[in-house]
Enzyme design. Structure first.
Site, PDB file in Angstrom:
ATOM      1  N   HIS A 163      35.117  29.936  30.311  1.00  0.00           N
ATOM      2  CA  HIS A 163      33.883  30.298  29.613  1.00  0.00           C
ATOM      3  C   HIS A 163      33.647  29.149  28.635  1.00  0.00           C
ATOM      4  O   HIS A 163      34.610  28.579  28.103  1.00  0.00           O
ATOM      5  CB  HIS A 163      34.041  31.546  28.737  1.00  0.00           C
ATOM      6  CG  HIS A 163      34.387  32.809  29.445  1.00  0.00           C
ATOM      7  ND1 HIS A 163      35.669  33.181  29.704  1.00  0.00           N
ATOM      8  CD2 HIS A 163      33.600  33.813  29.915  1.00  0.00           C
ATOM      9  CE1 HIS A 163      35.665  34.361  30.309  1.00  0.00           C
ATOM     10  NE2 HIS A 163      34.417  34.766  30.453  1.00  0.00           N
TER      11      HIS A 163
ATOM     12  N   ASP B   3      35.736  29.427  25.531  1.00  0.00           N
ATOM     13  CA  ASP B   3      37.205  29.302  25.640  1.00  0.00           C
ATOM     14  C   ASP B   3      37.615  27.880  25.347  1.00  0.00           C
ATOM     15  O   ASP B   3      38.637  27.628  24.720  1.00  0.00           O
ATOM     16  CB  ASP B   3      37.728  29.543  27.074  1.00  0.00           C
ATOM     17  CG  ASP B   3      37.290  30.821  27.691  1.00  0.00           C
ATOM     18  OD1 ASP B   3      37.064  31.781  26.945  1.00  0.00           O
ATOM     19  OD2 ASP B   3      37.181  30.857  28.938  1.00  0.00           O
TER      20      ASP B   3
ATOM     21  N   GLU C 146      29.688  39.110  39.043  1.00  0.00           N
ATOM     22  CA  GLU C 146      31.001  39.778  39.065  1.00  0.00           C
ATOM     23  C   GLU C 146      30.871  41.239  38.666  1.00  0.00           C
ATOM     24  O   GLU C 146      30.614  41.549  37.501  1.00  0.00           O
ATOM     25  CB  GLU C 146      31.948  39.030  38.104  1.00  0.00           C
ATOM     26  CG  GLU C 146      33.351  39.601  38.067  1.00  0.00           C
ATOM     27  CD  GLU C 146      34.270  38.800  37.148  1.00  0.00           C
ATOM     28  OE1 GLU C 146      34.204  37.556  37.136  1.00  0.00           O
ATOM     29  OE2 GLU C 146      35.053  39.438  36.429  1.00  0.00           O
TER      30      GLU C 146
ATOM     31  N   GLU D  60      36.683  41.480  41.481  1.00  0.00           N
ATOM     32  CA  GLU D  60      37.932  41.536  40.697  1.00  0.00           C
ATOM     33  C   GLU D  60      38.657  42.856  40.931  1.00  0.00           C
ATOM     34  O   GLU D  60      38.064  43.929  40.821  1.00  0.00           O
ATOM     35  CB  GLU D  60      37.617  41.346  39.212  1.00  0.00           C
ATOM     36  CG  GLU D  60      38.850  41.425  38.324  1.00  0.00           C
ATOM     37  CD  GLU D  60      38.610  40.880  36.929  1.00  0.00           C
ATOM     38  OE1 GLU D  60      37.864  39.892  36.790  1.00  0.00           O
ATOM     39  OE2 GLU D  60      39.172  41.447  35.987  1.00  0.00           O
TER      40      GLU D  60
ATOM     41  N   HIS E 132      38.533  45.590  38.271  1.00  0.00           N
ATOM     42  CA  HIS E 132      37.181  46.145  38.127  1.00  0.00           C
ATOM     43  C   HIS E 132      36.894  47.143  39.246  1.00  0.00           C
ATOM     44  O   HIS E 132      36.229  48.161  39.029  1.00  0.00           O
ATOM     45  CB  HIS E 132      36.131  45.034  38.165  1.00  0.00           C
ATOM     46  CG  HIS E 132      36.266  44.047  37.044  1.00  0.00           C
ATOM     47  ND1 HIS E 132      35.419  42.982  36.896  1.00  0.00           N
ATOM     48  CD2 HIS E 132      37.148  43.969  36.025  1.00  0.00           C
ATOM     49  CE1 HIS E 132      35.766  42.287  35.824  1.00  0.00           C
ATOM     50  NE2 HIS E 132      36.823  42.863  35.290  1.00  0.00           N
TER      51      HIS E 132
ATOM     52  N   ASP F   2      38.594  37.488  41.640  1.00  0.00           N
ATOM     53  CA  ASP F   2      39.386  37.410  40.417  1.00  0.00           C
ATOM     54  C   ASP F   2      40.621  38.248  40.696  1.00  0.00           C
ATOM     55  O   ASP F   2      40.565  39.482  40.774  1.00  0.00           O
ATOM     56  CB  ASP F   2      38.597  37.944  39.210  1.00  0.00           C
ATOM     57  CG  ASP F   2      37.782  36.843  38.547  1.00  0.00           C
ATOM     58  OD1 ASP F   2      37.698  35.735  39.111  1.00  0.00           O
ATOM     59  OD2 ASP F   2      37.230  37.088  37.459  1.00  0.00           O
TER      60      ASP F   2
ATOM     61  N   ASP G 208      41.070  47.884  31.770  1.00  0.00           N
ATOM     62  CA  ASP G 208      41.191  46.599  32.450  1.00  0.00           C
ATOM     63  C   ASP G 208      42.456  45.893  31.930  1.00  0.00           C
ATOM     64  O   ASP G 208      42.374  45.087  31.007  1.00  0.00           O
ATOM     65  CB  ASP G 208      39.922  45.786  32.120  1.00  0.00           C
ATOM     66  CG  ASP G 208      39.656  44.654  33.089  1.00  0.00           C
ATOM     67  OD1 ASP G 208      40.311  44.595  34.138  1.00  0.00           O
ATOM     68  OD2 ASP G 208      38.780  43.833  32.790  1.00  0.00           O
TER      69      ASP G 208
ATOM     70  N   ASP H 186      44.354  43.812  33.480  1.00  0.00           N
ATOM     71  CA  ASP H 186      44.406  42.397  33.910  1.00  0.00           C
ATOM     72  C   ASP H 186      45.829  41.887  34.118  1.00  0.00           C
ATOM     73  O   ASP H 186      46.203  40.843  33.593  1.00  0.00           O
ATOM     74  CB  ASP H 186      43.718  41.500  32.868  1.00  0.00           C
ATOM     75  CG  ASP H 186      42.204  41.589  32.934  1.00  0.00           C
ATOM     76  OD1 ASP H 186      41.663  41.965  33.993  1.00  0.00           O
ATOM     77  OD2 ASP H 186      41.549  41.262  31.923  1.00  0.00           O
TER      78      ASP H 186
ATOM     79  N   ASP I 214      42.457  35.917  37.092  1.00  0.00           N
ATOM     80  CA  ASP I 214      41.890  36.468  35.855  1.00  0.00           C
ATOM     81  C   ASP I 214      42.883  37.522  35.371  1.00  0.00           C
ATOM     82  O   ASP I 214      42.647  38.731  35.466  1.00  0.00           O
ATOM     83  CB  ASP I 214      40.504  37.066  36.133  1.00  0.00           C
ATOM     84  CG  ASP I 214      39.771  37.370  34.848  1.00  0.00           C
ATOM     85  OD1 ASP I 214      40.382  37.222  33.779  1.00  0.00           O
ATOM     86  OD2 ASP I 214      38.591  37.762  34.915  1.00  0.00           O
TER      87      ASP I 214
HETATM   88  C1  XLS Z   1      36.191  40.638  32.222  1.00  0.00           C
HETATM   89  C2  XLS Z   1      35.826  39.681  33.275  1.00  0.00           C
HETATM   90  C3  XLS Z   1      35.637  38.248  32.803  1.00  0.00           C
HETATM   91  C4  XLS Z   1      34.922  37.448  33.828  1.00  0.00           C
HETATM   92  C5  XLS Z   1      34.339  36.180  33.322  1.00  0.00           C
HETATM   93  O1  XLS Z   1      36.621  41.742  32.479  1.00  0.00           O
HETATM   94  O2  XLS Z   1      36.762  39.763  34.293  1.00  0.00           O
HETATM   95  O3  XLS Z   1      36.873  37.701  32.464  1.00  0.00           O
HETATM   96  O4  XLS Z   1      35.740  37.141  34.911  1.00  0.00           O
HETATM   97  O5  XLS Z   1      33.437  36.382  32.307  1.00  0.00           O
HETATM   98 NI    NI Z   2      36.923  38.409  35.904  1.00  0.00          NI
HETATM   99 NI    NI Z   3      38.138  41.673  34.149  1.00  0.00          NI
END
Ligand code: XLS
Ligand code: NI
Ligand code: NI
Length: 437
Positions: free
Chosen positions: A101, A104, A232, A268, A271, A296, A307, A309, A339
């Site tokens: 991003h 970042d 996404e 993702e 998600h 992702d 989430d 991750d 991700d």
């Molecule tokens: C958040 C998203 C984010 C996207 C990019 O949950 O996964 O990280 O991949 O903005």
């Molecule tokens: Ni993502």
């Molecule tokens: Ni995410």
């Protein structure tokens, strides 16, 4: 600059018998699987946000991550230094891509102009490091959710000035992505949704989101950016409901606003779970619409509802993922983007290596298993046979749109009762998959 990971050298493939935790057991970049190298199939990417900006903080406690190279300041110099560290990591890991991003990589300034200046200063280092290492940008994106100005959304904000700010930020992030040779650009609607419908004009907000995407499509053409646009899906978090809630909702939105030809989906895993779907479901929805672009790669915790991750290590997950990816022709512009973040308790820099090595090995196994299942052919043949009644006779006539209601009625009146002809054989198929795991 001294090495940030001085005790770690380039991660090598040592094969399944190796007991070295800093070696790949399955990911052998040059090995050919189903006609392509693993490198070209998987196109691994490291994310800048979790891996280099994640602090390990949670709603109950402060950050825990030990990142000795980071002086904690919000300065361009620290960001530039961090960029060099990121590339040392990515190079030693052997991932061919990374993603970011805007916020970042470089500190946000007091004005957009200042932020853009900071961004350029760090992008210069990213470019140098890309050239030095050969690591490429899979996609860039703009962070349109962290700053308090986006509290009511970015393009879907009730405040037109916020839309303008977001659009200007997207413009710059697209330019930098283009400058760095990015192969894609992602839109994730972090706050593009609502917390309560009582204060929300949903129709208007969605039209504004579509407006931003149309502006981006036009600008892409203007600057000659050839990368793929992705949207996404995610159903919630941070907002209660997000407009890009799942693959089907995204496709419908893109279709409604004439954006479908310009976008693919970045699916993702976590998600998908939050939307109440499996990753396989989301991939199949995207794939069937010819819109499967990138993934992702992460995973949620089945016992936690947010989430999380986490890095993907489940072989069934990576197998089902790669079964769908291979079925729809594999990645072209997209890839397997981690991700994912190390747990708050895994605070040493070394854990970043273990996490990524594990994820890459899990995907390499998933790829090999999925390729073997495809080659074996029994699964695809079973599915084909299951629909055989559509290949001839009345089925063929209906499918091709040549049968009328009247003809169909006449056919079935003559037929009498219809028997359920074959078993679904779920257990047989689950066992078949296990033959390859
Ligand atoms: C958040 C998203 C984010 C996207 C990019 O949950 O996964 O990280 O991949 O903005
Ligand atoms: Ni993502
Ligand atoms: Ni995410």
């Amino acid at each position: 600059m001294p090495a940030a990971f001085p005790t770690i050298s380039k991660i090598k493939f040592e094969g399944p018998k190796s007991r070295n935790p800093l070696a790949f057991k399955h990911y052998n970049a040059k090995e050919v699987v189903a006609g392509k190298t693993m490198h070209d199939h998987l196109r691994f990417a490291v994310v800048y946000w979790h891996t280099f900006r994640g602090t390990g903080s949670d709603p109950f406690g402060a950050g825990t991550m030990q990142r000795p190279w980071d002086d904690g300041s919000n300065t361009v110099a620290n960001a530039q230094n961090r960029a060099r560290v990121a590339f040392e990591f990515i190079e030693k890991l052997g991932a061919p891509y990374y993603c970011w991003h805007d916020r970042d990589v470089a500190p946000e300034g007091a004005t957009l102009g200042e932020s853009n200046k900071n961004f350029d200063a760090v992008a210069g280092v990213l470019k140098e490091e890309q050239q030095r290492t050969g690591v490429k940008l899979l996609w860039g994106t703009a962070n349109l959710f962290s700053n308090p100005r986006f509290v009511h959304g970015a393009s879907t904000s009730c405040n037109a000035d916020v839309f303008a700010f977001a659009a200007a930020q997207v413009k710059k992030a697209m330019e930098v992505t283009h400058e760095l040779g990015g192969e894609g650009y992602t839109f994730w609607g972090g706050r593009e949704g609502y917390q309560t419908l009582l204060n929300t004009d949903m129709k208007r907000e969605q039209a504004h989101l579509a407006r931003l995407l149309h502006l981006a499509v036009a600008y892409k053409k203007q600057i000659g950016f050839k990368g793929q646009f992705y949207i996404e899906p995610k159903p919630k978090e941070p907002t209660k409901h997000q407009y890009d809630s799942d693959a089907a909702a995204c496709l419908n939105f893109l279709r409604e606003y004439d954006l479908l030809p310009h976008f693919k989906l970045n699916i993702e895993t976590n998600h998908a779970t939050l939307a109440g779907h499996s990753m396989q479901h989301e991939l199949e929805v995207a794939g069937a619409a010819k819109a499967l672009g990138s993934i992702d790669a992460n995973t949620g915790d089945e016992l936690l509802g947010w989430d999380t991750d986490q890095f993907p290590t489940n072989i069934y997950l990576t197998t089902y993922t790669m079964l769908s990816v291979l079925k729809y022709g594999g990645f072209t512009t997209g890839g397997v983007n981690f991700d994912a973040k190390v747990r708050r308790e895994s605070f040493e820099p070394l854990d970043l290596f273990y996490a990524h090595i594990g994820g890459m090995d899990a995907f390499a196994r998933g790829l090999k298993i999925a390729a073997a299942i495809h080659k074996d052919g029994r699964l695809a043949e079973f599915v084909k046979q299951r629909y055989a009644s559509w290949d001839t006779g009345i089925g063929k006539k209906i499918e091709s749109g040549k049968a009328t209601m009247k003809e169909i009625e006449a056919y079935i009146l003559k037929q009498g009762e219809v028997a359920p002809n074959t078993s679904g054989r779920q257990e047989y198929l689950e066992n078949l998959i296990n033959e390859f795991i």
